[in-house]
Design a protein around this motif. Structure first.
Motif, PDB file in Angstrom:
ATOM      1  N   GLN A 155      79.268  25.553 -59.681  1.00  0.00           N
ATOM      2  CA  GLN A 155      78.546  25.533 -58.697  1.00  0.00           C
ATOM      3  C   GLN A 155      77.325  23.698 -59.861  1.00  0.00           C
ATOM      4  OE1 GLN A 155      77.217  29.110 -56.715  1.00  0.00           O
ATOM      5  NE2 GLN A 155      77.847  28.609 -55.240  1.00  0.00           N
ATOM      6  N   HIS A 156      77.047  24.744 -61.025  1.00  0.00           N
ATOM      7  CA  HIS A 156      75.335  23.650 -61.487  1.00  0.00           C
ATOM      8  C   HIS A 156      76.937  22.483 -61.858  1.00  0.00           C
ATOM      9  CE1 HIS A 156      72.182  26.071 -62.456  1.00  0.00           C
ATOM     10  NE2 HIS A 156      73.265  26.976 -62.510  1.00  0.00           N
ATOM     11  N   ALA A 202      67.372  32.516 -63.444  1.00  0.00           N
ATOM     12  CA  ALA A 202      67.051  31.547 -62.522  1.00  0.00           C
ATOM     13  C   ALA A 202      67.831  30.548 -63.498  1.00  0.00           C
ATOM     14  CB  ALA A 202      65.601  31.664 -62.529  1.00  0.00           C
ATOM     15  N   SER A 203      68.624  29.261 -63.092  1.00  0.00           N
ATOM     16  CA  SER A 203      68.708  28.211 -64.185  1.00  0.00           C
ATOM     17  C   SER A 203      69.071  27.249 -63.510  1.00  0.00           C
ATOM     18  CB  SER A 203      70.591  29.122 -64.551  1.00  0.00           C
ATOM     19  OG  SER A 203      71.824  29.219 -63.248  1.00  0.00           O
ATOM     20  N   LYS A 204      68.658  26.089 -64.093  1.00  0.00           N
ATOM     21  CA  LYS A 204      68.940  24.983 -63.464  1.00  0.00           C
ATOM     22  C   LYS A 204      70.147  23.540 -64.738  1.00  0.00           C
ATOM     23  CE  LYS A 204      66.303  21.268 -62.013  1.00  0.00           C
ATOM     24  NZ  LYS A 204      66.844  21.006 -61.018  1.00  0.00           N
ATOM     25  N   LEU A 205      70.581  23.121 -63.380  1.00  0.00           N
ATOM     26  CA  LEU A 205      71.652  21.834 -64.743  1.00  0.00           C
ATOM     27  C   LEU A 205      70.571  20.909 -65.193  1.00  0.00           C
ATOM     28  CD1 LEU A 205      74.671  21.292 -66.068  1.00  0.00           C
ATOM     29  CD2 LEU A 205      74.196  19.766 -63.856  1.00  0.00           C
ATOM     30  N   ILE A 206      70.738  20.973 -66.574  1.00  0.00           N
ATOM     31  CA  ILE A 206      69.728  19.821 -67.395  1.00  0.00           C
ATOM     32  C   ILE A 206      71.018  18.895 -68.207  1.00  0.00           C
ATOM     33  CG2 ILE A 206      67.762  20.868 -67.281  1.00  0.00           C
ATOM     34  CD1 ILE A 206      68.256  21.864 -70.696  1.00  0.00           C
ATOM     35  N   HIS A 207      70.489  18.081 -68.952  1.00  0.00           N
ATOM     36  CA  HIS A 207      70.463  17.122 -70.251  1.00  0.00           C
ATOM     37  C   HIS A 207      70.208  16.993 -70.836  1.00  0.00           C
ATOM     38  CE1 HIS A 207      73.241  13.973 -67.343  1.00  0.00           C
ATOM     39  NE2 HIS A 207      72.839  14.246 -66.246  1.00  0.00           N
TER      40      HIS A 207
END
Length: 335
Positions: free
Chosen positions: A298-299, A325-330
């Motif tokens: 999904q990310h 709690a996760s988030k897609l980052i560069h």
């Protein structure tokens, strides 16, 4: 025409009896072009007065091809100085003309690329480092006119404290025959403003002189972005190291960052986390690996994932129930 050698006859595929006693300009060599015939007829008249005639023209061969010819007419005189015979002679220069045309077209293309290049392009002689030629982009980037550039050396485009190093780099490039790129070189505009450029340089012959051509790419914006990212990363690390929670950054299963709490809670040393062979999924309980894979996909699709509960396993084998709690980052040129 009285006589022709075999080379000339073979060239056009004619026999001597077919061309003998014909007006020379009406023979097969010249039949492809009325203007060529006219010029030849006028040249014969001039040569008959005793003048030596030479010019470039075209002839037709036995296959109908038009070839370039270095053509001349010499007069043969008797003891009284009267012209009694004319001796025409031709040398095939088609390959030379083709090479000349190719060189011209290459030069035109190079000039077009040079003139329209968005990067600054400068040519300087190796002996004195004097700037001989620049493109329009160089004027826009450095702020000098082409006339002002002509009075400067390459050294003048760099800060005073850097000039000794620049001369050393210049001399290194001068000794090389292949292109070399020097990264992040400090340069100075006419206004005195400092900027950084990647410089690709190589040895060339320009107007008969040994020169270096340098392509200066302004990387000021890239440097600004890199600096901003570096500052943001430093701020992130400062906050992350003080956090009571575990914070991981993983890319494709590889741990790129782990804060002190990760060491403390999971029982692994940082060097173990950062080992290229360590897989982040090692920390995940087997029952939750499928769930983690779904959330990861999904990310990757850019879908925000809400916090969810799953289980971790410490190095000692202890099971921990955590909320992730996760988030897609560069991060470091990747996601």
């Amino acid at each position: 025409l009285l006589e022709a050698n075999q080379t000339a006859l073979d060239f056009t595929g004619a026999k001597i009896d077919e061309v003998r006693n014909k007006p020379f300009w009406k023979t097969p060599w010249w039949s492809h072009s009325k203007p060529v015939q006219k010029k030849l007829r006028l040249s014969i008249r001039q040569a008959a007065k005793g003048d030596f005639i030479r010019y470039e023209t075209t002839v037709r061969d036995r296959d109908g091809n038009h070839l370039a010819l270095d053509f001349s007419i010499k007069s043969l005189k008797d003891e009284k100085g009267k012209v009694i015979l004319l001796i025409p002679e031709g040398r095939d220069i088609s390959r030379h003309k083709y090479a000349e045309q190719q060189a011209y077209e290459t030069a035109v293309q190079a000039e077009a690329l040079y003139s329209t290049a968005p990067d600054a392009v400068l040519v300087a002689d190796i002996k004195r480092r004097r700037i001989l030629k620049v493109n329009d982009a160089a004027c826009q980037i450095f702020g000098y006119s082409k006339h002002e550039f002509s009075k400067k050396r390459i050294d003048h485009l760099h800060p005073l404290k850097e000039r000794a190093r620049i001369r050393s780099i210049f001399n290194q490039l001068a000794r090389r025959k292949k292109k070399k790129v020097i990264s992040s070189v400090p340069c100075v505009k006419k206004s005195g403003r400092l900027f950084f450029a990647d410089i690709a340089g190589r040895h060339v012959i320009f107007e008969g002189q040994n020169c270096l051509i340098g392509v200066f790419r302004d990387i000021s914006e890239r440097k600004r972005v890199e600096e901003a990212l570096r500052e943001n990363e430093e701020k992130f690390r400062s906050v992350a190291e003080q956090s009571p929670n575990m914070i991981f950054i993983n890319q494709g299963g590889r741990v790129l960052y782990a804060n002190k709490q990760c060491e403390k809670i999971m029982g692994y040393k940082l060097k173990e986390f950062y080992d290229p062979h360590f897989n982040f999924q090692t920390l995940t309980h087997p029952e939750d690996k499928a769930l983690l894979a779904v959330k990861y996909k999904q990310h990757q699709k850019g879908i925000d994932v809400l916090p969810y509960e799953y289980k971790l396993i410490t190095k000692a084998g202890k099971i921990l129930h955590v909320i992730l709690a996760s988030k897609l980052i560069h991060y470091q040129n990747g996601k």
